[in-house]
Structure formats: C-alpha cells, structure tokens
Write an enzyme that holds these catalytic residues in place. Structure first.
Site, short mmCIF file in Angstrom:
data_model
loop_
_atom_site.label_atom_id
_atom_site.label_comp_id
_atom_site.label_asym_id
_atom_site.label_seq_id
_atom_site.Cartn_x
_atom_site.Cartn_y
_atom_site.Cartn_z
N ARG A 154 -16.38 -27.41 0.53
CA ARG A 154 -15.13 -26.93 1.12
C ARG A 154 -15.36 -26.38 2.53
O ARG A 154 -14.75 -26.85 3.49
CB ARG A 154 -14.49 -25.84 0.25
CG ARG A 154 -14.12 -26.33 -1.14
CD ARG A 154 -13.31 -25.29 -1.91
NE ARG A 154 -13.38 -25.55 -3.35
CZ ARG A 154 -12.36 -25.45 -4.20
NH1 ARG A 154 -11.18 -25.09 -3.78
NH2 ARG A 154 -12.53 -25.68 -5.48
N THR A 164 -16.45 -35.17 -0.72
CA THR A 164 -15.73 -35.07 -2.00
C THR A 164 -14.56 -34.08 -1.92
O THR A 164 -13.79 -33.95 -2.86
CB THR A 164 -16.69 -34.72 -3.16
OG1 THR A 164 -16.00 -34.90 -4.39
CG2 THR A 164 -17.21 -33.30 -3.06
N GLU A 175 -19.51 -25.43 -4.06
CA GLU A 175 -18.14 -25.27 -3.54
C GLU A 175 -18.15 -24.86 -2.07
O GLU A 175 -17.33 -25.33 -1.28
CB GLU A 175 -17.37 -24.23 -4.36
CG GLU A 175 -17.18 -24.59 -5.83
CD GLU A 175 -16.17 -25.70 -6.06
OE1 GLU A 175 -15.53 -26.16 -5.09
OE2 GLU A 175 -16.01 -26.13 -7.22
N GLU A 179 -7.59 -36.55 -7.35
CA GLU A 179 -8.41 -37.75 -7.58
C GLU A 179 -7.60 -39.02 -7.80
O GLU A 179 -8.04 -40.11 -7.42
CB GLU A 179 -9.36 -37.53 -8.77
CG GLU A 179 -10.44 -36.49 -8.51
CD GLU A 179 -9.94 -35.05 -8.63
OE1 GLU A 179 -8.84 -34.85 -9.20
OE2 GLU A 179 -10.64 -34.14 -8.16
N ASP A 200 -19.44 -35.72 -11.51
CA ASP A 200 -18.67 -36.63 -10.64
C ASP A 200 -19.26 -36.99 -9.28
O ASP A 200 -19.64 -38.14 -9.02
CB ASP A 200 -17.23 -36.09 -10.48
CG ASP A 200 -17.17 -34.56 -10.27
OD1 ASP A 200 -18.20 -33.96 -9.93
OD2 ASP A 200 -16.08 -33.98 -10.44
#
Ligand SMILES: *[C@@H]1O[C@H](CO)[C@@H](O)[C@H](O)[C@H]1NC(C)=O
Ligand SMILES: *[C@@H]1O[C@H](CO)[C@@H](O)[C@H](O)[C@H]1NC(C)=O
Ligand SMILES: *[C@@H]1O[C@H](CO)[C@@H](O)[C@H](O)[C@H]1NC(C)=O
Length: 568
Positions: A183, A559, A179, A472, A313
């Site tokens: 991010r 992503t 993360e 998404e 994913d």
C-alpha cells in the site's frame, strides 16, 4: 516636490516591474488536465522523517550484494489487444468514466473533511480510524488514482501531505511488512512513476529503508510483523508459520525501488526470497505450488493446504509481473510461473455443476493427505485476480490456453456477482463441482442433498457472506478487456459498478456489505478499506478509459493496483 514625486513614481515603476518579474519567475508550471483545462503545479516540499533507519546497524548484513539483472530488457510479446484508433461506444464509456470519477471524488472529499491523514474514513459515521500505523493509508494509496483520473490539484495537495509524513510517528510497536509494502511503498512509487515528482521518490526511499530492516534476520527472510524493538536489538527472525504471500510478494516494490534509486540492496533483499521459492517449488506436498503457510525461518514447506486465495494470492500474481518488470532478464520467474500453473490447472481449478452448464472455472483449495489430493470446491473473492493473471501470463509467455482459462475464471467471478440478490459476490462461497473441467450433467438430487436451497442452484453455501468493496473481480474484467478487446466485458463492468454503488453508498462514502444474500437495504459495516479508492474504483475508471491510459504494455500494476513503469 515634482522631482520627489517623479522619483517616487520611478521607484514605484521599478517595484512593480520587479514584482511582475518575480511572479513570472515563480509562476507554477502549467500542464494540461484530462479535459483540456490547465492546473497549477505547486512546489512540493519534502520533509524528512525524524528517524533515519539507515543509521541502524544490520545484525545480519549480506556478504555480497546481488545486483539487478544487467543487460537490455527483452522485447516481450504484446499484452493488449490492438484496439485501433476508435474503441467502441466511446461516448458511453466516457460518460461512465466520469460517473466513476464522481464516486471517487465524493469519497475523496469526505476523507479530506473527516479523516485527513488517518488511515481510513468511517463511511457510516463519518469518523476516522488508523489501521496501518496511522500514516494516511487511504491518502498514500489514492495518490496515483487521483493522477490517473486527472484530479491534479487534489493530487498535488495529497502529494504534499504524503512527502511530509513522519514514519517515526506511530503508536504501533511494529508494522505489517506486506501491507505497508504493497500500500504505502507501492503507492509512493506508483505516484512517482506517473508524476516524476522527486519528493515522492525520496519518501518512498525513506520508507523502503525502514522496510529493508525486515530482511535483517539470520537467513534474510522477513517476518510477518516488523517489530521496531526486535530490529534494533538484532533479535528479529522470520516466522515458522507465516502466510506465503507475505515475504513472497514484496518483490515488485523493492525491485522498482532498486531500479529508480540505482541501489541494488533493495533488489538483493527480494532476490533471496526468489531463490528460496525456486529451491522449494518441487519440495512441497503438491510439487509446483507452495503451501499457503510456510516456515520461512527454517526454510521448509511441510504444510498440506494449497490455494490461490487468501494468504497465498500475490505470491503467484507476482511471478509473471516480476518477469515483466525485469524486462524478461530473470528467467526463473517464467519457469516458476509455468510449473505452478500446470499444478494449478491439474489440482486447484474446478468447474461448477450448473443447470445452465455455464463454461466457467474457479480456483479452489487443495489439501494433500495420505489418501491423495482432495479439492475443496470453494471460491473466494480474493482469488478472482487469477483470471487476469492467467491472461497476462498467457500473453507474456505465448500460452494461448492460459488466456482462455483466464477468460473462464473471470466469467466465473462475474457470474457469481449476478447469482446473488444484491448483485455482489460473497467473500467465500461453496459450489457443487464437476469431476472435470469439461463440465458435467446437472444432478437435481445431488443439489437437493448437498446444496443450500436458499441460494441459487449450484451453491453449497455462502460461508462468508460479506462484500468488503474488494477489487479482484473488476481487476480481472479490466485485464481481460485490455487483453481481448471484448466490449461485452465493459457492459459486465458497468452492471457490477451500479450494483456495488446501490448496495454500498453511505452519506460519507461507500461501506462494506455484511451479507450479500440479503437484498434490499443491505446491512453495512463502518469500513471502507483503502483498496476501494486505490484499486476498485481505479479499475472501474480504467475499463471505461481509452486503452492507452495505463496500457499494460507500458505499465505493470502491483497487487494494490499501483502502476510501475515497465523498462524499455
Ligand atoms: C475539468 O473542467 C471542469 C470545468 O471547467 C473543472 O471544474 C475541472 O476541475 C476540470 N478538471 C477535471 C479533472 O475535471
Ligand atoms: C523512532 O525513533 C526511535 C529513535 O529515536 C526508534 O527507537 C524508534 O524505533 C523509531 N520508531 C519508528 C516507528 O521509526
Ligand atoms: C446472511 O443472510 C441469510 C439470509 O437472511 C441468513 O440465513 C444468514 O444467516 C446470514 N449470514 C450471516 C453470517 O449473517
């Protein structure tokens, strides 16, 4: 008297002239805003974190550093549709983009007022919470959206705060490696790539140096959590049962950091994970795919569950994107993508049984058991990115069939939004499946036996019925629009945007919805994750923007929707 006054006057004139010269010298750089007005660019002052992770000894240093692939980037096939000079419905789209920007600005101002420098705004009570170490996750994640939306003064105010973050200040004993990479590191890199503001790259590098410590394990594979104490003690090890996407999708951010700083160590770190993926791709129980959970410590892939959704994913998403980011100079990303998608088409995708026989597809979850491979026909919001991935992979590698599959998956996500009374998609839902991707006849008796009669025909359940403001679906709709130029997708996006706003708006921002199967005043949760402003609203803004705003032929998005400049 007179002389004195004259001297005074000339001194005054000199002082005024000096002041004017100084003001002229210090005047901020001016640049045009999106709507033609001019904004001032302040000077951004970088402040170092109070601890420098490059001073910490590596207990498992690499023998020799793998370098970024050398050579001239290959010219890759065009991804975007040739839109020509005029995209259709331009005035309508412009108006819609402004409405999306206003929704963003409302959340931004609220964050500024009630949660500034905290990770998240609480959209119902107007408080703040720290969910990712307390390093202003929403602020860092929103930087490039501010820039793209032309909110330049807000951007510089936020950038100033971002480059003064102290990564040594946290109440946590460690960080979520994945993360923090997608991010924070992704956010700083995307903001730097757009603005060219050097302090942002310095801050990205500082964070990169902390995250680089995650690779200091006996086999250079990262743990899920980086625990500061373990790193310093040299006892850090990769996990034995970790989400595959965690170590396997740090690649874009570390590659971009290597490209921008010229420091190959960052590329070395993630190329070892690439080599691991390449070595194990055919050794899993479903050759071509990697199991959702992987034993990174012993480098084994014995698990029997396979999915493109939660936990796995972005491993898959990054295969074509890494090929693009490296200018086609690392061929294994193409071969891994092709092999994985062959397995996905044969084992993971399913078509639902529906009375209207809609030609749509969903990625499900496959389990490999002694009897063979069995598919659980369950869709997830998280796997809605797959439509966009197939479209980008299809264009990049010249596989037309993949663009068509991408369209069918994207339409499936849009259809699911429409299938619920709130116009929103649940987090996880079960469907009745056809045996073949070519479809099947509607079977009323089977629907009565296996379906949930309170839901639309075709659904087994809405197992996790919340909508968490996730991006998404609109992500794939945006990508498909840029790839195919199909104007209908903009209409789909507009409907979706309105439904999300109606259901999620709160006095302070937008909130996650607890149960999308209940219409009316949907119950909300006091949560607005940073991806709402970093991704969801960015994609809505981009689909209504001209096709050269973040063109997919110039940028590749991580992503978390942070745009990295493609090599030329
Ligand atoms: C655009 O113009 C309006 C009105 O002049 C101004 O308030 C605004 O700051 C400008 N910039 C953006 C990005 O809206
Ligand atoms: C902060 O610095 C100390 C050393 O002064 C170090 O032990 C600690 O791990 C650092 N924490 C973070 C979050 O960087
Ligand atoms: C969602 O709402 C439906 C319809 O009211 C209800 O049957 C279901 O139990 C709810 N699910 C959850 C998890 O609250």
């Amino acid at each position: 008297m007179i002389i004195a006054r004259r001297r005074f006057r000339s001194r005054l004139l000199l002082a005024v002239a000096l002041a004017i010269a100084l003001l002229f010298y210090l005047r901020p750089t001016r640049f045009p805003d999106l709507n033609g007005t001019y904004t001032h660019k302040p000077t951004i002052l970088f402040r170092k974190s109070s601890f420098d992770w490059t001073t910490v000894e590596q207990h498992h240093p690499v023998q020799s550093v793998i370098t970024l692939p050398r050579g001239t980037p290959k010219p890759l096939p065009r991804i975007q549709h040739q839109f020509g000079q005029k995209q259709k419905n331009v005035p309508t789209s412009q108006a819609r983009a402004v409405i999306v920007r206003n929704a963003f600005l409302r959340c931004w101002n609220s964050y500024k007022e009630h949660a500034w420098l905290h990770d998240e705004l609480k959209p119902i009570t107007g408080g703040a919470k720290d969910t990712f170490g307390g390093w202003a996750a929403t602020l860092v994640d929103s930087l490039d959206t501010l820039w793209i939306m032309g909110l330049k003064s807000e951007f510089y105010e936020a950038a100033q705060a971002a480059v003064q973050l102290d990564f040594n200040h946290t109440t946590e004993s460690g960080i979520n490696v994945f993360e923090t990479t997608i991010r924070h590191l992704g956010g700083l890199l995307g903001a730097y790539d757009l603005s060219g503001e050097p302090a942002l790259l310095l801050k990205a590098r500082e964070l990169g140096d902390m995250l680089y410590m995650a690779f200091d394990t006996p086999n250079r594979m990262t743990p899920f959590w980086l625990t500061f104490e373990d790193v310093i003690a040299g006892t850090q090890m990769a996990g034995t049962h970790d989400p595959s996407a965690s170590p396997a999708s740090l690649s874009m951010e570390f590659t971009r950091l290597a490209q921008l700083t010229g420091d190959d160590r960052y590329y070395d770190a993630i190329d070892r994970v690439r080599a691991f993926l390449e070595r194990t791709q055919d050794k899993s129980l479903l050759p071509g795919m990697w199991p959702t959970m992987i034993n990174f410590r012993d480098e084994m892939v014995p698990d029997n569950s396979f999915s493109l959704g939660a936990l796995a994913d972005s491993l898959y998403e990054y295969l074509p994107k890494m090929f693009i980011l490296l200018g086609g100079l690392e061929p294994s990303y193409e071969s891994m993508y092709r092999k994985a998608m062959d397995t996905v088409v044969d084992n993971i995708l399913f078509r639902p049984m529906l009375p209207g026989k809609e030609d749509i597809l969903f990625p499900g979850t496959a389990f490999v058991r002694n009897e063979g491979v069995s598919l659980v026909p369950e869709g997830q919001h998280l796997s809605c990115f797959v439509g966009g991935m197939f479209a980008v992979g299809g264009r990049t590698f010249g596989i037309d069939e993949h663009v068509k599959i991408g369209e069918r998956i994207t339409r499936g996500c849009a259809w699911t939004y429409e299938a619920f009374p709130t116009g929103l998609m649940p987090e996880i839902f079960g469907l009745l499946e056809c045996k073949s991707l070519d479809g099947c006849e509607w079977d009323q008796d089977r629907w009565r036996e296996e379906g949930d009669q309170s839901l639309k025909e075709g659904f087994r359940n809405a197992r996790e019925p919340g909508y968490l403001l996730r991006p998404e679906a609109i992500e794939s709709i945006f990508v498909l629009y840029r790839v195919t130029g199909d104007e209908q997708l903009r209409e789909t996006a507009w409907t979706m945007f309105q439904r999300i706003m109606i259901a999620s708006e709160t006095p302070f921002g937008n909130a996650a919805i607890a149960n999308v199967t209940v219409d009316g005043t949907a119950e909300k949760e006091d949560s607005m994750e940073s991806f709402w402003m970093a991704e969801t609203l960015k994609y809505f803004y981009l689909i209504f923007s001209p096709a050269d705003v973040i063109s997919l032929d110039e940028w590749v998005l991580n992503t978390e929707a942070h745009p990295f400049r493609r090599p030329r």
